[in-house]
Structure formats: C-alpha cells, structure tokens
Design a protein around this motif. Structure first.
Motif, PDB file in Angstrom:
ATOM      1  N   PRO A 175       0.377  -1.421  -0.119  1.00 39.37           N
ATOM      2  CA  PRO A 175      -0.388  -0.288   0.009  1.00 39.37           C
ATOM      3  C   PRO A 175       0.812   1.256   0.320  1.00 39.37           C
ATOM      4  O   PRO A 175       0.113   1.756  -0.571  1.00 39.37           O
ATOM      5  N   ALA A 176       2.254   1.542   0.538  1.00 37.13           N
ATOM      6  CA  ALA A 176       3.389   2.219   0.891  1.00 37.13           C
ATOM      7  C   ALA A 176       3.369   2.892  -0.528  1.00 37.13           C
ATOM      8  O   ALA A 176       3.531   4.084  -1.240  1.00 37.13           O
ATOM      9  N   MET A 177       3.614   1.470  -1.523  1.00 43.43           N
ATOM     10  CA  MET A 177       4.585   1.551  -3.140  1.00 43.43           C
ATOM     11  C   MET A 177       3.303   2.178  -3.588  1.00 43.43           C
ATOM     12  O   MET A 177       3.173   3.324  -4.342  1.00 43.43           O
ATOM     13  N   ILE A 178       2.004   1.825  -3.239  1.00 43.62           N
ATOM     14  CA  ILE A 178       1.156   2.123  -4.386  1.00 43.62           C
ATOM     15  C   ILE A 178       0.343   3.661  -4.023  1.00 43.62           C
ATOM     16  O   ILE A 178       0.210   4.639  -4.523  1.00 43.62           O
ATOM     17  N   GLY A 179      -0.253   4.196  -2.282  1.00 44.79           N
ATOM     18  CA  GLY A 179      -0.572   5.394  -1.920  1.00 44.79           C
ATOM     19  C   GLY A 179       0.549   6.170  -2.426  1.00 44.79           C
ATOM     20  O   GLY A 179       0.407   7.494  -2.711  1.00 44.79           O
ATOM     21  N   PHE A 180       2.082   5.784  -1.554  1.00 43.63           N
ATOM     22  CA  PHE A 180       2.444   7.028  -1.426  1.00 43.63           C
ATOM     23  C   PHE A 180       3.901   7.266  -2.953  1.00 43.63           C
ATOM     24  O   PHE A 180       4.014   8.674  -2.964  1.00 43.63           O
ATOM     25  N   LEU A 181       4.026   6.073  -3.760  1.00 46.39           N
ATOM     26  CA  LEU A 181       4.861   6.035  -4.842  1.00 46.39           C
ATOM     27  C   LEU A 181       4.865   6.056  -6.134  1.00 46.39           C
ATOM     28  O   LEU A 181       5.468   5.824  -7.000  1.00 46.39           O
ATOM     29  N   GLY A 182       2.774   5.982  -5.721  1.00 45.90           N
ATOM     30  CA  GLY A 182       2.360   5.749  -7.415  1.00 45.90           C
ATOM     31  C   GLY A 182       2.407   4.491  -8.185  1.00 45.90           C
ATOM     32  O   GLY A 182       2.795   4.534  -9.528  1.00 45.90           O
ATOM     33  N   PHE A 183       3.223   3.083  -7.581  1.00 48.47           N
ATOM     34  CA  PHE A 183       3.269   2.025  -7.629  1.00 48.47           C
ATOM     35  C   PHE A 183       2.012   1.874  -8.437  1.00 48.47           C
ATOM     36  O   PHE A 183       1.032   1.107  -8.062  1.00 48.47           O
ATOM     37  N   PRO A 184       1.908   1.045  -9.824  1.00 54.98           N
ATOM     38  CA  PRO A 184       0.615   0.289  -9.987  1.00 54.98           C
ATOM     39  C   PRO A 184       1.148  -0.826  -9.691  1.00 54.98           C
ATOM     40  O   PRO A 184       2.006  -2.307  -9.003  1.00 54.98           O
ATOM     41  N   PRO A 185      -0.157  -1.581  -8.843  1.00 52.09           N
ATOM     42  CA  PRO A 185      -0.454  -2.824  -8.073  1.00 52.09           C
ATOM     43  C   PRO A 185       0.130  -4.025  -8.133  1.00 52.09           C
ATOM     44  O   PRO A 185       1.187  -4.749  -7.444  1.00 52.09           O
ATOM     45  N   HIS A 186      -0.523  -4.259  -9.155  1.00 54.06           N
ATOM     46  CA  HIS A 186       0.705  -6.164  -9.811  1.00 54.06           C
ATOM     47  C   HIS A 186       2.223  -5.212  -9.901  1.00 54.06           C
ATOM     48  O   HIS A 186       3.266  -6.233  -9.565  1.00 54.06           O
ATOM     49  N   ILE A 187       2.816  -4.546 -10.360  1.00 50.46           N
ATOM     50  CA  ILE A 187       4.314  -3.856  -9.557  1.00 50.46           C
ATOM     51  C   ILE A 187       4.616  -3.661  -8.243  1.00 50.46           C
ATOM     52  O   ILE A 187       5.511  -4.543  -7.982  1.00 50.46           O
ATOM     53  N   ALA A 188       4.083  -3.349  -8.333  1.00 54.08           N
ATOM     54  CA  ALA A 188       4.103  -3.242  -6.154  1.00 54.08           C
ATOM     55  C   ALA A 188       3.877  -4.277  -5.874  1.00 54.08           C
ATOM     56  O   ALA A 188       5.300  -5.006  -4.640  1.00 54.08           O
ATOM     57  N   THR A 189       2.930  -5.401  -5.558  1.00 51.72           N
ATOM     58  CA  THR A 189       3.346  -7.078  -5.109  1.00 51.72           C
ATOM     59  C   THR A 189       5.055  -7.011  -5.519  1.00 51.72           C
ATOM     60  O   THR A 189       5.000  -7.729  -5.039  1.00 51.72           O
ATOM     61  N   ALA A 190       5.117  -7.379  -6.982  1.00 47.54           N
ATOM     62  CA  ALA A 190       5.793  -8.145  -7.844  1.00 47.54           C
ATOM     63  C   ALA A 190       7.996  -7.150  -6.999  1.00 47.54           C
ATOM     64  O   ALA A 190       7.915  -8.556  -6.239  1.00 47.54           O
ATOM     65  N   THR A 191       7.289  -6.330  -6.953  1.00 45.33           N
ATOM     66  CA  THR A 191       8.695  -5.492  -6.311  1.00 45.33           C
ATOM     67  C   THR A 191       8.796  -5.667  -4.677  1.00 45.33           C
ATOM     68  O   THR A 191      10.031  -6.084  -4.458  1.00 45.33           O
ATOM     69  N   SER A 192       7.456  -6.003  -4.113  1.00 44.83           N
ATOM     70  CA  SER A 192       7.519  -5.747  -3.028  1.00 44.83           C
ATOM     71  C   SER A 192       7.952  -7.587  -2.414  1.00 44.83           C
ATOM     72  O   SER A 192       9.375  -7.371  -1.585  1.00 44.83           O
ATOM     73  N   GLN A 193       7.586  -7.969  -3.004  1.00 42.99           N
ATOM     74  CA  GLN A 193       8.355  -9.706  -2.893  1.00 42.99           C
ATOM     75  C   GLN A 193       9.732  -9.895  -2.585  1.00 42.99           C
ATOM     76  O   GLN A 193      10.744 -10.468  -2.120  1.00 42.99           O
ATOM     77  N   PHE A 194      10.882  -9.229  -3.818  1.00 42.34           N
ATOM     78  CA  PHE A 194      12.174  -9.187  -3.842  1.00 42.34           C
ATOM     79  C   PHE A 194      12.811  -8.365  -2.611  1.00 42.34           C
ATOM     80  O   PHE A 194      12.973  -8.835  -2.243  1.00 42.34           O
ATOM     81  N   VAL A 195      11.688  -6.785  -2.273  1.00 39.63           N
ATOM     82  CA  VAL A 195      12.121  -5.795  -1.467  1.00 39.63           C
ATOM     83  C   VAL A 195      12.713  -6.818   0.169  1.00 39.63           C
ATOM     84  O   VAL A 195      12.840  -7.085   1.175  1.00 39.63           O
ATOM     85  N   LEU A 196      11.113  -7.670  -0.186  1.00 43.37           N
ATOM     86  CA  LEU A 196      10.436  -8.926   1.222  1.00 43.37           C
ATOM     87  C   LEU A 196      11.897 -10.233   1.631  1.00 43.37           C
ATOM     88  O   LEU A 196      11.877 -10.151   2.414  1.00 43.37           O
ATOM     89  N   ALA A 197      12.225 -10.267   0.051  1.00 41.94           N
ATOM     90  CA  ALA A 197      13.304 -11.208  -0.013  1.00 41.94           C
ATOM     91  C   ALA A 197      14.399 -11.168   1.141  1.00 41.94           C
ATOM     92  O   ALA A 197      15.132 -11.610   1.822  1.00 41.94           O
ATOM     93  N   ILE A 198      15.086 -10.008   0.750  1.00 41.17           N
ATOM     94  CA  ILE A 198      16.054  -8.931   1.449  1.00 41.17           C
ATOM     95  C   ILE A 198      15.468  -8.634   3.198  1.00 41.17           C
ATOM     96  O   ILE A 198      16.577  -9.083   3.590  1.00 41.17           O
ATOM     97  N   SER A 199      14.993  -7.834   2.775  1.00 40.57           N
ATOM     98  CA  SER A 199      14.383  -7.486   4.058  1.00 40.57           C
ATOM     99  C   SER A 199      14.500  -8.969   5.111  1.00 40.57           C
ATOM    100  O   SER A 199      15.127  -8.571   6.760  1.00 40.57           O
ATOM    101  N   SER A 200      13.566 -10.075   5.114  1.00 42.49           N
ATOM    102  CA  SER A 200      13.352 -11.172   5.694  1.00 42.49           C
ATOM    103  C   SER A 200      14.536 -11.650   6.231  1.00 42.49           C
ATOM    104  O   SER A 200      14.491 -12.722   6.682  1.00 42.49           O
ATOM    105  N   LEU A 201      15.634 -12.155   5.405  1.00 48.26           N
ATOM    106  CA  LEU A 201      16.807 -12.962   5.364  1.00 48.26           C
ATOM    107  C   LEU A 201      17.395 -11.686   6.224  1.00 48.26           C
ATOM    108  O   LEU A 201      17.889 -12.323   7.337  1.00 48.26           O
ATOM    109  N   ILE A 202      18.047 -10.741   6.768  1.00 43.50           N
ATOM    110  CA  ILE A 202      18.585  -9.760   7.537  1.00 43.50           C
ATOM    111  C   ILE A 202      17.283  -9.714   8.516  1.00 43.50           C
ATOM    112  O   ILE A 202      17.672 -10.247   9.886  1.00 43.50           O
ATOM    113  N   GLY A 203      16.245  -9.546   8.235  1.00 43.17           N
ATOM    114  CA  GLY A 203      15.342 -10.066   9.582  1.00 43.17           C
ATOM    115  C   GLY A 203      15.714 -11.642  10.550  1.00 43.17           C
ATOM    116  O   GLY A 203      15.811 -11.612  12.002  1.00 43.17           O
ATOM    117  N   VAL A 204      15.765 -12.912  10.273  1.00 41.89           N
ATOM    118  CA  VAL A 204      15.805 -14.081  10.204  1.00 41.89           C
ATOM    119  C   VAL A 204      16.787 -13.623  10.946  1.00 41.89           C
ATOM    120  O   VAL A 204      17.165 -15.137  11.528  1.00 41.89           O
TER     121      VAL A 204
END
Length: 263
Positions: A175-204
C-alpha cells in the motif's frame, strides 16, 4: 530428530498444506503471508511473541524467495527501486528483531491489530475515492517513476515494523508503494516480494542470533509456502489491480479486529 520434536507426520502434512494456502493468498496481495501466520500461530500454539515473530519471518523468507523467482520470470519487478529499498530495510530489520523482545503477549496482539486496522482503512479510503487510479496490468516496470528519497525512508520503517511483528513488511510496503510512490498494484506486489526476500533474510538472521526461531515448524510451513508462492504469482496475472487492493484491505481488517478484541 530434535529439530522436529513435537511434530508428528500428520501435523507436518497439515502445516505444509496451511503454508501452501497462506502463501497463495499472501503472494497474490504482496504481503508474504506474515499477516496470516502471526495470528494463526497466536491461535494454534502457546509460543512467546519472539518465537511467533521469528518463526513467521522465517516462513515469509521461503515465500518471498519463491515468489521473487516467479515474478522475475514475468518481468514485473522494478529492480532499480527494489535494490535500494531492500538495503534501506536492513538497519530497521535489525532494530526490529531486538525490539520484539519488549512485547508482552497481550501487548503484542493489540499493537499488531491496531497497526493492521489502520493500514486497511487507508487502503479502502484511497481506493474508493473518485480519483482512484486505473491500473494497466501490462505496464513496464521501467516506465514507473518513483520518489526515491521518500521510498528509502518508508523502507527503513517497514524493515523495523516487519521484523518487530514477524509479518515480513509486504503488507505495509505494497500500500505504501501504491499510495505514496505511484506504483501500479501488479508492479508493487512483485517488487515488494523481492524487497521482502532481502529484508526477511536480515530479520531472520537477527532472530536466529537471539534464538527466536522454531526451525522444525518453519521448515514444515515453509515447504508449503514455497509452492504456494509459485501458484499465487500465476493467479496474480489474472486479477485486476484494484481487486488485489480490496483483498488486501479485507484480509487486514478481519485479522486486525480479531486480534484487538481477543487481546
């Protein structure tokens, strides 16, 4: 094996099935499944908040890696934004893992519920206005313009929140990518998953350092999540952008209300 102590074959199969189902939905909305795993673990197991956050985040990592590979094949990930956003989540993820140990069981439920309720209301408000954008499923990620400084600040906060609550951050990042950064939902969900993979790795890694992760459970749910993420990525190609947002908002609101009133 001590790793799977307390897990029977039947329960392991059940965890795999649950992991698959959660990952399908989590990948579809770009949330990684953490918003479902956390309340599910609160209901299923008598674990301390740190174990819930750490184990959930480990499963989210499996999910995010699998989903990233699938979305990369679809050429939906905006890497020139995803890589710096992922880097910005790293310090926040480390701080969040440390902060998670401060929560009591009741406090954890209430804070998590209020956070999800706020996000769901913001999503609904932004997508019921007459000015809500029309999204093109076939838009090229390279054509999406991004406010990078704002994106970096948001990503730092997302890293902190995701590691604190074990939700992976996608539920906030999309929702931050879509609401504040102007991402289309499909690009936001895909890009979010890549960011999530990196941030989750550090968090884990941070949670593992503090011995918060129950790996036997994480592996069982994670196996299902790996395959569920692939299926969720396939389904996402057939779903309209605004439908993804309302699915996300509905899921958040239901989970939030349950957590708040049962705390």
């Amino acid at each position: 094996m001590e790793l799977f102590s307390g897990i029977t074959l039947l329960s392991a199969l059940l965890y795999v099935v649950i992991g698959f189902a959660v990952a399908v939905f989590g990948t579809l909305i770009g949330a990684g499944g953490g918003i479902i795993f956390v309340p599910l673990f609160l209901w299923m197991f008598d674990w301390p908040p740190t174990a819930i956050a750490g184990t959930s985040l480990a499963i989210v990592l499996f999910n995010a890696i699998s989903a990233s590979l699938a979305f990369n094949k679809q050429k939906k990930i905006k890497f020139d934004a995803a890589i710096p956003f992922a880097a910005a989540t790293i310090p926040g993820s480390i701080l969040g893992a440390m902060w998670s140990s401060w929560f009591s069981g009741s406090g954890f439920r209430t804070a998590f519920g209020l956070l999800l309720l706020f996000i769901s209301l913001v999503i609904i408000w932004k997508n019921t206005r007459k000015s809500a954008a029309k999204y093109d499923v076939n838009v090229d990620p390279k054509d999406v313009k991004v406010n990078m400084p704002l994106g970096l600040v948001i990503s730092f906060g997302i890293g902190f929140i995701s590691s604190t609550f074990g939700i992976g951050g996608g539920v906030i990042q999309v929702p931050a990518m879509i609401g504040f950064l102007g991402f289309p939902p499909h690009i936001a969900t895909a890009t979010s998953q890549f960011v999530l993979a990196i941030s989750s790795l550090i968090g884990v890694a941070s949670h593992q350092w503090a011995h918060h992760i129950l790996w036997g459970y994480a592996i069982c749910f994670g196996i299902g999540a790996i395959f569920g993420a692939q299926e969720g990525a396939k389904i996402s190609k057939k779903v309209k952008g605004r439908s993804i947002l309302f699915l996300l908002a509905g899921a958040l609101m239901l989970v939030a209300l349950r957590l708040i009133f049962l705390s």
